[in-house]
Design a protein around this motif. Structure first.
Motif: not given
Ligand SMILES: Nc1ncnc2c1ncn2[C@@H]1O[C@H](COP(=O)(O)OP(=O)(O)O)[C@@H](O)[C@H]1O
Ligand SMILES: [Mg+2]
Lengths: 365, 323, 294
Positions: A18, A25, A27, A47-53
């Motif tokens: 990102y 970042v 991710a 949290n922040g592991a990259g799962k949602t990404t």
């Molecule tokens: N749109 C974005 N812009 C910048 N950083 C992002 C964005 N979305 C997620 N991140 C960063 O990417 C990392 C992974 O986030 P995310 O995939 O949401 O983790 P999880 O779902 O495992 O908690 C985090 O450090 C988050 O801050």
């Protein structure tokens, strides 16, 4: 894997950066995954592991920076339409829709987006409302639903198009124990209805992943640290056997046990039952053995010491132990977790206190 | 924490203490004027930052130049299209009326939008309502920031009117003792109407963005802002008399162009038929503005309280209502 | 309901389910239009304050313009011009308030992501919004037109009914095409877009000649005719609806203006399609399909 039947999910060196201030970042940092059709696959990570990404990339909502990903053979970058026809997703805390609509109206609207006929849509919506247990809220305004009801509605939405692959991003986030259980049962029954249906679930609740998933990838900082079934992963950290003994008395203290052959460590633990005030005084001992076979010797020796065994349980390692082993820190004290908790102590000598909803211990006696 | 627990004089404040942002029992007691002022100032600053930032040239252009000036130009061209003898005088009439309308739009819309914004966009309305600051005060603060924008628009419109459209303004002949009280009364009234619209928007859907401007537009008809009331049927003229904005505009016009045409009076007007005079006297204007203004303000306060109560009762504060 | 609720339309395999026929694609998009229009229509039926604010009050505003011309003792057709302008404002407001800013709203409400994750075309979603919104704007336009015509005694003189109808519908297609373009622009600009909606009100009313013949604006009017569907459409409709009026020259004949509207429709619709695709790609690249307020 065979060339004729593509994998449900296949990623290769998937990386996502990102653009952000002050630093970019990373991710996802090179994810390689293979999920077979019909699998219930879990992504476990803090949290922040990259799962949602990862889920966003797989659901065609986000492009990978580099690397490749395919869903049932369809490329997530270019074949988005095909993927969108056969997948659906539900995220925890999802607040979609229009507050002025009733539950069934809102679901009907979504059914139209998936091409269900108008009447077919109404019928399908009512059927799913019953299935997720929202029959009493059928005509209720969406904006007045409780968190649990709303999530049930989201599930009904996610199932409208009979997806072949269902992406669930922390689906029980914020739900109470019974609502979370209802949601988990729903997922399992839906999946069991048709062979080949695939689920990718992310969670940071270990018990949930443990209970639902056939295979798990543990992720942190955008990398896969380990993949395997829950049992395999736990077995990996289980070099010793841990037992918990409840005795009526123990003359000579735990030191007398520690000297026995095959015993790695023995330590006093807070008693489960007798809290010092009851009629029955008891002593609790945590016992670390080289392997299960050493238990016989200990039981025999206890008889010799005149101690009677009130209870004996085997402590299984949890996924948390796996995580600690892999990352070198506890799950909840990940660097970006805001909670302030005591650091985990030595696992073998003093097993972590279990949460109530985690079935970590197996009754032996 | 109990109040009488012995505390060593040197002990650092406990985590729950007010010094650390913890609970301060004093806060539960009635709010003093100081608290009201503080919420008002904070809200005004907030409104300023979000909607009225003059250092942002685009926002300044949209709200203080393009919108008010376009409104004026619409009427100026309408007059131009027809031409004719009386149009010169009418131009000044319309420029003042529409310049003042910049206040009306900004004030009414600013207050009502604050409600919609907070509820739908920021999803903050419930927090604003439960915060110790009085909700009405907070709204007023934001509304005042908006009115400042309107004031800028009015000033720019008037300047363009005088410099480019040949509106005859003689700064030396402005009747300040009339202008100041009338202006003050007018602004209070605008805020009151804005509060009424905010009360409406608490109840209505997200799509009610256009309501405040619709209300302002409809007021064009009865306030004599862009044409003298005398062309309206007599009963509608009476409705105009009951609207404080009518007296406000009349007062400002009289103060700025003492010889210009009247919006309320004039030959053939119901006012002339009723009083036998061509236009109201300055003191009549002030009294009428005061009377109608007080009524509208009271109605606004009551309406707002009722609306807020109903919203709390039905849980309207934390829903989003888009469609 | 009989049968397993978890199986509705069984498909042989994911691969089979992923390939749709042209007919399936078309039907899904058509259904999406209806699906997205539905909340709008329900919303109007459920909360009726719009009858007052979106119909009665705008009628009064239009009346105010009528009285300006009365005060000026203008020829009667000018009242007709104002009434027609008042009616068409309804569609313009609908485009900027319920369409242009809507994708951005959907994003902030968390719906946009679900829309993109579904198999239909996002253009169909936008069309659905337009159709749903048109229920309101059409009622408003009709009421303003009919009531004002009766109350203020407007007399129409139409020679070319067919062309008038065609111009009206072309105006709508061009307007809503522009609405789609604006929707994607607004999505890109985010919060600032909301201020743009404001900018698109009075200034556009002015240059479109909502209350006077746009030809009077000279170069500015010509520019408006070239760019704004509202300006061309209104001018053409005025020429056609008041054929006997001594209409001020300076604008092209209605046939030419109809052609301009055709071109606008084509340009706006293709531009919108292209922009929405580009936008989707950009949003996917930059991870901007959602924002969360919580
Ligand atoms: N749109 C974005 N812009 C910048 N950083 C992002 C964005 N979305 C997620 N991140 C960063 O990417 C990392 C992974 O986030 P995310 O995939 O949401 O983790 P999880 O779902 O495992 O908690 C985090 O450090 C988050 O801050
Ligand atoms: Mg996440």
């Amino acid at each position: 894997m065979s060339a004729t039947a593509p994998l449900a999910i296949e990623t290769h060196a998937l990386r996502r950066v990102y653009r952000a201030k002050p630093n970019d970042v990373v991710a996802l940092d090179g994810i390689d995954l293979e999920v077979a059709p019909g699998e219930f696959f879990g992504l476990l990570g803090p949290n922040g592991a990259g799962k949602t990404t990862l889920i966003k990339i797989l659901t065609t909502l986000l492009l990978p920076t580099t690397g490749e990903a395919r869903i049932f053979g369809f490329d997530v970058v270019h074949q988005t339409k095909q993927i969108r026809r056969i997948m659906n997703m539900v995220a925890g805390g999802e607040q979609s829709g229009y507050g002025i609509l009733e539950v069934r109206e809102q679901l009907w609207m979504f059914s139209q987006f998936y091409g269900l006929g108008s009447r077919d849509g109404w019928r399908r919506v009512d059927e799913l409302i019953d299935a997720v247990g929202l029959d009493e809220q059928r005509r209720q305004k969406v904006s007045t639903l409780s968190t649990g009801q709303r999530q049930k509605m989201n599930f009904a939405r996610g199932l409208l198009n009979d997806p072949w692959i269902f992406f669930l991003d922390e689906p029980t986030l914020g739900l109470d124990v019974s609502a979370a259980r209802a949601v988990r049962e729903l997922i399992l029954s839906w999946k069991a209805a048709v062979p080949g249906r695939t689920v990718l679930l992310t969670s940071h609740y270990m018990a949930e992943v443990d209970e639902l998933c056939e295979r798990i990838a543990i992720v942190d900082h955008g990398r896969v640290l380990a993949i395997g079934s829950p049992a395999e992963l736990k077995h990996r950290v289980q070099r010793e056997s841990i037992f918990r003994l409840e005795l009526d008395r123990l003359d000579g203290g735990t030191a007398s046990l520690a000297r026995l052959p095959g015993v790695v460590a023995a330590s006093a633990a807070a008693s489960d039952e007798g809290n010092g005030q009851g009629d029955r005084q008891s002593v609790s001992v945590n016992l670390v053995l080289e392997d299960d076979a050493a238990l016989g010797g200990v039981v025999g020796a206890l008889g010799g010491l005149g101690a009677q065994i009130l209870a004996l349980r085997k402590s299984e390692p949890t996924l948390e132990d796996v995580f600690v082993e892999l990352v070198g820190r506890g799950f909840d004290d990940a660097p970006d977790a805001s909670r302030d908790e005591t650091p985990p102590q030595g696992r073998a000598a003093n097993p972590q206190p279990r949460r109530e909803d985690e079935p970590a211990e197996e009754e032996l006696v | 924490m109990t109040a009488d627990a012995p505390v060593a004089p040197t002990a650092p404040p406990a985590l729950g203490s007010p010094e650390w942002g913890g609970f301060d029992p004093a806060r539960t007691r009635g709010r003093g004027l100081r608290d009201l002022r503080r919420s008002f100032m904070t809200a005004a600053r907030l409104g300023w930052q979000t909607e009225a930032n003059w250092t942002d040239p685009i926002l300044f252009f949209i709200y203080s130049v393009a919108k008010p000036l376009s409104t004026t130009l619409i009427f100026v061209v309408m007059i131009e299209v027809i031409g004719g003898a009386s149009t010169r005088e009418f131009r000044g009439f319309v420029v003042v009326g529409t310049a003042l309308w910049a206040f009306v739009i900004a004030g009414i819309a600013g207050l009502a939008w604050a409600v919609l914004d907070d509820r739908e966009r920021y999803r903050m309305l419930k927090y604003v309502v439960v915060s110790p600051s009085d909700f009405l005060t907070v709204l007023l603060g934001r509304g005042v920031a908006r009115i400042a924008v309107g004031g800028m628009g009015a000033a720019i419109t008037l300047s363009v009117g005088v410099l480019a459209l040949g509106v005859p303004l003689d700064a030396g002949r402005i009747d300040w003792p009339l202008l100041l009280p009338v202006m003050l009364g007018g602004l209070v009234t605008i805020v009151a109407v804005g509060i009424l619209l905010a009360a409406v928007c608490i109840q209505t859907r997200q799509e009610s963005w256009s309501y405040p401007e619709a209300a302002a537009g409809a007021l064009f008809l009865v306030t004599g802002a862009v044409f003298p009331l005398s062309v309206l049927p007599a009963p509608v003229q009476v409705v105009g008399w009951l609207t404080p904005l009518t007296w406000w505009i009349e007062g400002v016009r009289l103060a700025v162009f003492p010889a210009g045409p009247s919006g309320i009076g004039g030959t053939g007007s119901a006012f002339a038929a009723f009083t036998g005079r061509v236009r109201p006297e300055p003191h009549e204007i002030v009294v009428a503005l005061l009377g109608t203004g007080v009524l509208v303000t009271l109605a606004a306060i009551v309406g707002f309280r009722v609306s807020l109560h109903r919203a709390k009762d039905r849980g309207l504060l934390d829903q989003t209502t888009g469609s | 309901m009989s049968g397993n609720p978890y199986v509705h339309r069984p498909t042989a395999s994911p691969q089979a389910a992923a390939e749709w026929t042209q007919r399936q694609i078309l039907m899904t998009n058509l259904r999406t239009v209806a699906g997205r229009a539905y909340p709008r229509v329900r919303g109007l039926a459920r909360e009726k304050s719009w009858l007052f604010f979106e119909i009665l009050l705008p009628f009064l505003t239009t009346s105010a313009f009528v009285f300006v011309y009365r005060a000026l003792q203008a020829p009667p057709e000018y009242v007709g011009f104002v009434v027609l302008g008042g009616a068409m404002t309804a569609f313009w407001l609908n485009v900027i308030w319920m369409m242009a800013s809507q994708l951005w709203w959907e994003k902030s409400q968390g719906n946009l992501e679900l829309y993109f994750a579904a198999p239909m075309d996002i253009v169909a979603v936008l069309l659905g919004m337009a159709v749903g919104g048109m229920v309101m704007s059409s009622s408003r336009a009709a009421v303003v037109l009919v009531v004002a015509t009766v109350v203020y005694g407007v007399t129409f003189a139409v020679d070319q009914w067919l062309l008038l109808l065609a111009v009206f519908f072309l105006t709508l297609t061009a307007l809503y095409g522009l609405g789609m373009v604006l929707a994607s622009l607004f999505l890109m600009w985010g919060r600032e877009a909301y201020h743009l909606t404001q900018f698109l009100q009075e200034p556009v009313y002015f240059v479109s000649g909502l209350n006077f013949p746009v030809g009077r604006l000279g170069m500015l009017g010509a520019l408006a005719i070239a760019l704004l569907p509202l300006a061309v459409g209104l001018d053409a409709m005025r020429q056609l609806a008041f054929a006997d009026a001594a209409y001020p020259v300076g604008t092209p004949p209605p046939e030419v203006e109809a052609l301009i509207l055709v071109v606008m429709t084509v340009v706006f619709l293709s531009l919108a399609r292209w922009m929405l695709r580009t936008l989707e790609r950009l949003a996917r690249r930059e991870g901007r399909l959602t924002i969360r307020w919580q």
